[in-house]
Design a protein around this motif. Structure first.
Motif, PDB file in Angstrom:
ATOM      1  N   SER A  33      41.274   7.720  28.962  1.00 28.02           N
ATOM      2  CA  SER A  33      41.665   8.553  27.919  1.00 28.02           C
ATOM      3  C   SER A  33      43.255   8.389  27.799  1.00 28.02           C
ATOM      4  CB  SER A  33      41.531  10.070  28.496  1.00 28.02           C
ATOM      5  OG  SER A  33      41.911  10.299  29.727  1.00 28.02           O
ATOM      6  N   SER A  95      46.647  19.386  20.656  1.00 23.69           N
ATOM      7  CA  SER A  95      45.590  18.632  21.444  1.00 23.69           C
ATOM      8  C   SER A  95      44.303  18.664  20.763  1.00 23.69           C
ATOM      9  CB  SER A  95      45.370  19.079  22.811  1.00 23.69           C
ATOM     10  OG  SER A  95      44.574  20.356  22.824  1.00 23.69           O
ATOM     11  N   GLY A  96      43.443  17.578  21.276  1.00 31.04           N
ATOM     12  CA  GLY A  96      41.949  17.356  20.756  1.00 31.04           C
ATOM     13  C   GLY A  96      41.120  18.784  21.053  1.00 31.04           C
ATOM     14  N   THR A  97      41.601  19.389  22.115  1.00 32.59           N
ATOM     15  CA  THR A  97      40.665  20.483  22.428  1.00 32.59           C
ATOM     16  C   THR A  97      41.075  21.729  21.540  1.00 32.59           C
ATOM     17  OG1 THR A  97      40.933  19.889  24.924  1.00 32.59           O
ATOM     18  CG2 THR A  97      40.441  22.490  24.167  1.00 32.59           C
ATOM     19  N   ASN A 100      39.093  20.783  18.078  1.00 31.22           N
ATOM     20  CA  ASN A 100      37.886  21.426  18.199  1.00 31.22           C
ATOM     21  C   ASN A 100      37.643  22.841  18.188  1.00 31.22           C
ATOM     22  OD1 ASN A 100      36.820  18.802  18.867  1.00 31.22           O
ATOM     23  ND2 ASN A 100      36.711  18.975  20.918  1.00 31.22           N
ATOM     24  N   HIS A 124      32.372  17.009  26.616  1.00 30.08           N
ATOM     25  CA  HIS A 124      33.808  17.433  27.121  1.00 30.08           C
ATOM     26  C   HIS A 124      33.571  18.900  27.206  1.00 30.08           C
ATOM     27  CE1 HIS A 124      38.056  18.623  26.415  1.00 30.08           C
ATOM     28  NE2 HIS A 124      38.089  17.290  27.226  1.00 30.08           N
ATOM     29  N   HIS A 127      33.283  21.044  24.471  1.00 30.68           N
ATOM     30  CA  HIS A 127      31.966  21.446  23.887  1.00 30.68           C
ATOM     31  C   HIS A 127      31.325  22.478  24.136  1.00 30.68           C
ATOM     32  CE1 HIS A 127      32.562  16.602  22.777  1.00 30.68           C
ATOM     33  NE2 HIS A 127      33.610  17.378  22.026  1.00 30.68           N
ATOM     34  N   TYR A 173      32.023  11.815  22.638  1.00 29.14           N
ATOM     35  CA  TYR A 173      32.040  11.926  24.145  1.00 29.14           C
ATOM     36  C   TYR A 173      33.045  11.611  24.827  1.00 29.14           C
ATOM     37  CZ  TYR A 173      27.555  12.367  21.841  1.00 29.14           C
ATOM     38  OH  TYR A 173      26.374  12.566  20.841  1.00 29.14           O
ATOM     39  N   SER A 174      33.283  12.013  26.243  1.00 28.87           N
ATOM     40  CA  SER A 174      34.403  11.499  26.939  1.00 28.87           C
ATOM     41  C   SER A 174      34.013  10.269  27.784  1.00 28.87           C
ATOM     42  CB  SER A 174      34.610  12.775  28.043  1.00 28.87           C
ATOM     43  OG  SER A 174      35.122  13.783  27.233  1.00 28.87           O
ATOM     44  N   ASP A 199      33.381  14.415  17.294  1.00 29.35           N
ATOM     45  CA  ASP A 199      34.786  14.536  18.327  1.00 29.35           C
ATOM     46  C   ASP A 199      34.933  13.024  18.525  1.00 29.35           C
ATOM     47  OD1 ASP A 199      36.642  14.379  20.302  1.00 29.35           O
ATOM     48  OD2 ASP A 199      35.870  16.092  21.430  1.00 29.35           O
ATOM     49  N   ALA A 201      37.662  11.695  20.017  1.00 32.88           N
ATOM     50  CA  ALA A 201      38.808  11.826  20.703  1.00 32.88           C
ATOM     51  C   ALA A 201      39.249  10.404  21.445  1.00 32.88           C
ATOM     52  CB  ALA A 201      38.929  12.954  21.776  1.00 32.88           C
ATOM     53  N   HIS A 202      38.160  10.038  22.178  1.00 29.07           N
ATOM     54  CA  HIS A 202      38.310   8.671  22.868  1.00 29.07           C
ATOM     55  C   HIS A 202      38.641   7.704  22.017  1.00 29.07           C
ATOM     56  CE1 HIS A 202      38.074   8.781  27.122  1.00 29.07           C
ATOM     57  NE2 HIS A 202      37.928  10.151  27.146  1.00 29.07           N
ATOM     58  N   SER A 225      41.873  12.989  19.396  1.00 32.44           N
ATOM     59  CA  SER A 225      43.121  13.195  20.166  1.00 32.44           C
ATOM     60  C   SER A 225      43.863  12.015  19.680  1.00 32.44           C
ATOM     61  CB  SER A 225      43.103  12.900  21.614  1.00 32.44           C
ATOM     62  OG  SER A 225      42.002  14.058  22.427  1.00 32.44           O
ATOM     63  N   HIS A 227      46.382  10.386  21.276  1.00 31.56           N
ATOM     64  CA  HIS A 227      47.000   9.713  22.414  1.00 31.56           C
ATOM     65  C   HIS A 227      46.446   8.616  23.348  1.00 31.56           C
ATOM     66  CE1 HIS A 227      46.000  13.838  23.628  1.00 31.56           C
ATOM     67  NE2 HIS A 227      45.357  13.215  24.734  1.00 31.56           N
ATOM     68  N   LYS A 228      45.130   8.555  22.829  1.00 30.29           N
ATOM     69  CA  LYS A 228      44.319   7.835  23.508  1.00 30.29           C
ATOM     70  C   LYS A 228      44.350   6.410  22.695  1.00 30.29           C
ATOM     71  CE  LYS A 228      41.603  11.779  25.366  1.00 30.29           C
ATOM     72  NZ  LYS A 228      41.191  13.025  24.822  1.00 30.29           N
TER      73      LYS A 228
HETATM   74  C1  LIG Z   1      35.515  13.812  23.864  1.00 35.70           C
HETATM   75  C2  LIG Z   1      36.817  14.544  24.080  1.00 35.70           C
HETATM   76  N1  LIG Z   1      37.298  15.501  23.070  1.00 35.70           N
HETATM   77  C3  LIG Z   1      38.172  16.225  23.484  1.00 35.70           C
HETATM   78  C4  LIG Z   1      39.206  16.034  24.590  1.00 35.70           C
HETATM   79  C5  LIG Z   1      40.272  16.687  24.496  1.00 35.70           C
HETATM   80  O1  LIG Z   1      41.611  16.096  24.359  1.00 35.70           O
HETATM   81  P1  LIG Z   1      42.934  16.744  24.645  1.00 35.70           P
HETATM   82  O2  LIG Z   1      43.239  16.436  25.993  1.00 35.70           O
HETATM   83  O3  LIG Z   1      43.732  16.197  23.984  1.00 35.70           O
HETATM   84  O4  LIG Z   1      42.810  18.233  24.517  1.00 35.70           O
HETATM   85  C6  LIG Z   1      38.907  14.835  25.243  1.00 35.70           C
HETATM   86  C7  LIG Z   1      39.750  14.490  26.474  1.00 35.70           C
HETATM   87  O5  LIG Z   1      39.746  13.613  27.204  1.00 35.70           O
HETATM   88  C8  LIG Z   1      37.530  14.210  25.144  1.00 35.70           C
HETATM   89  O6  LIG Z   1      37.218  13.136  26.099  1.00 35.70           O
END
Ligand SMILES: Cc1ncc(COP(=O)(O)O)c(C=O)c1O
Length: 415
Positions: A33, A95-97, A100, A124, A127, A173-174, A199, A201-202, A225, A227-228
């Motif tokens: 990430s 942030s990504g969180t 969501n 994550h 989720h 997914y993460s 999502d 993010a990755h 996100s 920054h990934k």
């Molecule tokens: C699938 C997924 N969603 C959301 C996030 C959250 O991102 P953030 O750290 O920017 O909150 C991550 C973080 O690795 C992620 O893997």
């Protein structure tokens, strides 16, 4: 990178900042990430926009003096629209969180149902894990990957959706190394008359570059996100259609956040501009080619990969059969001593704890940014395997550390 203004005031923090730059330069950042943002993105994120309050949206703020904040945020929005082909983009999530959370807050009532992938199978926290407020506020059921193949079980997911009757299905997914078939998840959500949040993010950078299929225009909401894989500095983003634009904007601000971090929005604008350049597509393709080469090398060295390989920027190694006496945490610690920074990770069917799981996850976005190619990544695979085979052998760890330093010197960072 100099931090002379910080040093004048606070040598202790300046030492730590410079230590961090040295750490990134002299070791391999393989947390899937993470990435290395450009100096341009870092400058924008370290700019005087950190001082500015700009609650609201461009052209409609609750504070005066927002002309430059408006300019920067509009550039970030327009560039994201162009990159992803999205109808509506909100670039303010911290942030990504939080991206969501904004979607849940916009569309769900407490107690509504979320269907999402289990954390140990690659999902994550945001989720719906019980440790996150999402798991406590909503009624969450989780799907799993196929235990035999490690691939998503799309038919099982559709059956589960029909039975559980969720209000929203979450995909993206993460720790899932394979291409995601968004249409199949959309079909399951449609059948259950549920919304679909994808999502990314990755894989935001892979999607932007067209190296991974895009869920934009398929799913109702796409979050990410910044920054990934996309290297646009720390933050989050929400994309949706005009239909849900006002709901999402109100859920980000004032629903979940106060003033946007305008310096981070500036970083996003600069990073998106970089991602619009033709070189970014080469970067994203090289990231995937590098992950494939890394995976092949790990497999040839006797390590077992969940799903047998990768289609994206990461590999997930299951240590249980090949190294039953080495946990993911043991491997992570020994590798860090050798200058290879990655994380212990749960694997599908996890039998240990999330704090000391059975696998390791490794990604190539940051290595690719500093210039690594497939040959370099094969060498890295050999080095990882040497350490995992002998995590307690100080001579092996020291020898690998030397090879890591050579690789770093061949691929300099932040010169
Ligand atoms: C699938 C997924 N969603 C959301 C996030 C959250 O991102 P953030 O750290 O920017 O909150 C991550 C973080 O690795 C992620 O893997």
């Amino acid at each position: 990178m100099e931090h002379e203004h910080v040093r004048d005031v606070d040598p202790a923090v300046a030492d730590a900042l410079e230590g961090e730059v040295d750490r990134q330069r002299s070791s391999l950042q393989m947390i899937a990430s993470e990435n290395h943002a450009s100096r341009a993105v870092i400058d924008a994120q370290g700019s005087a926009l950190t001082n500015k309050y700009a609650e609201g949206y461009p052209g409609s703020r609750y504070y005066g003096g927002c002309e430059f904040a408006d300019e920067v945020e509009q550039l970030a929005i327009d560039r994201a629209k162009e990159l992803f082909g999205a109808e509506h983009v909100n670039v303010q999530p911290h942030s990504g969180t939080q991206a969501n959370q904004a979607v849940y807050f916009a569309m769900l009532e407490p107690g509504d149902k979320i269907l999402s992938l289990d954390l140990t199978h690659g999902g994550h926290l945001s989720h719906g894990h019980p440790a996150n407020f999402v798991g406590q506020l909503y009624d969450v059921e989780q799907y799993e990957v196929d235990p035999e193949t490690g691939y998503l079980d799309y038919e099982g997911l559709a059956e589960q959706a029909a039975e559980f009757d969720p209000d929203i299905v979450v995909s993206g997914y993460s720790a899932y190394p394979r291409e995601i078939e968004w249409e199949r998840i959309q079909a399951a959500a449609d059948e259950a008359e549920a919304l679909h949040l994808a999502d990314i993010a990755h894989i935001t950078g892979l999607v932007a570059a067209g190296v991974h299929d895009s869920p934009v225009g398929v799913a109702d909401f796409v979050t990410g996100s910044t920054h990934k894989t996309i290297r646009a500095g720390r933050g989050g983003i929400v994309m949706t259609s005009e239909e849900y634009a006002d709901d999402v904007d109100s859920a980000v601000f004032p629903g979940g956040q106060g003033g946007p971090l305008m310096h981070n929005v500036a970083g996003k604008a600069v990073g998106f501009e970089e991602a619009l350049q033709p070189e970014f597509e080469d970067y994203a393709s090289q990231t995937v080619a590098n992950a494939r080469a890394l995976g092949e090398s790990l497999s040839e060295n006797g390590l077992s990969l969940v799903s047998g390989g990768t289609d994206n920027h990461l590999v997930l190694v299951d240590l249980r059969e090949s190294h039953p006496d080495t946990s993911g945490g043991d491997a992570e610690d020994a590798l860090e001593d050798a200058g290879i920074v990655l994380n212990g990770n749960t694997v599908p069917g996890e039998t240990r704890s999330a704090f000391d799981p059975s696998g390791i996850r490794a990604g190539t976005p940051a290595l690719t940014t500093r210039g690594f190619d497939e040959d370099d990544c094969r060498r890295v695979g050999d080095l990882i395997a040497r350490v995992v085979d002998a995590p307690d052998d100080e001579d092996v760890v020291a020898a690998v550390r030397e090879d890591v330093e050579t690789l770093c010197a061949e691929n300099p960072l932040y010169e």
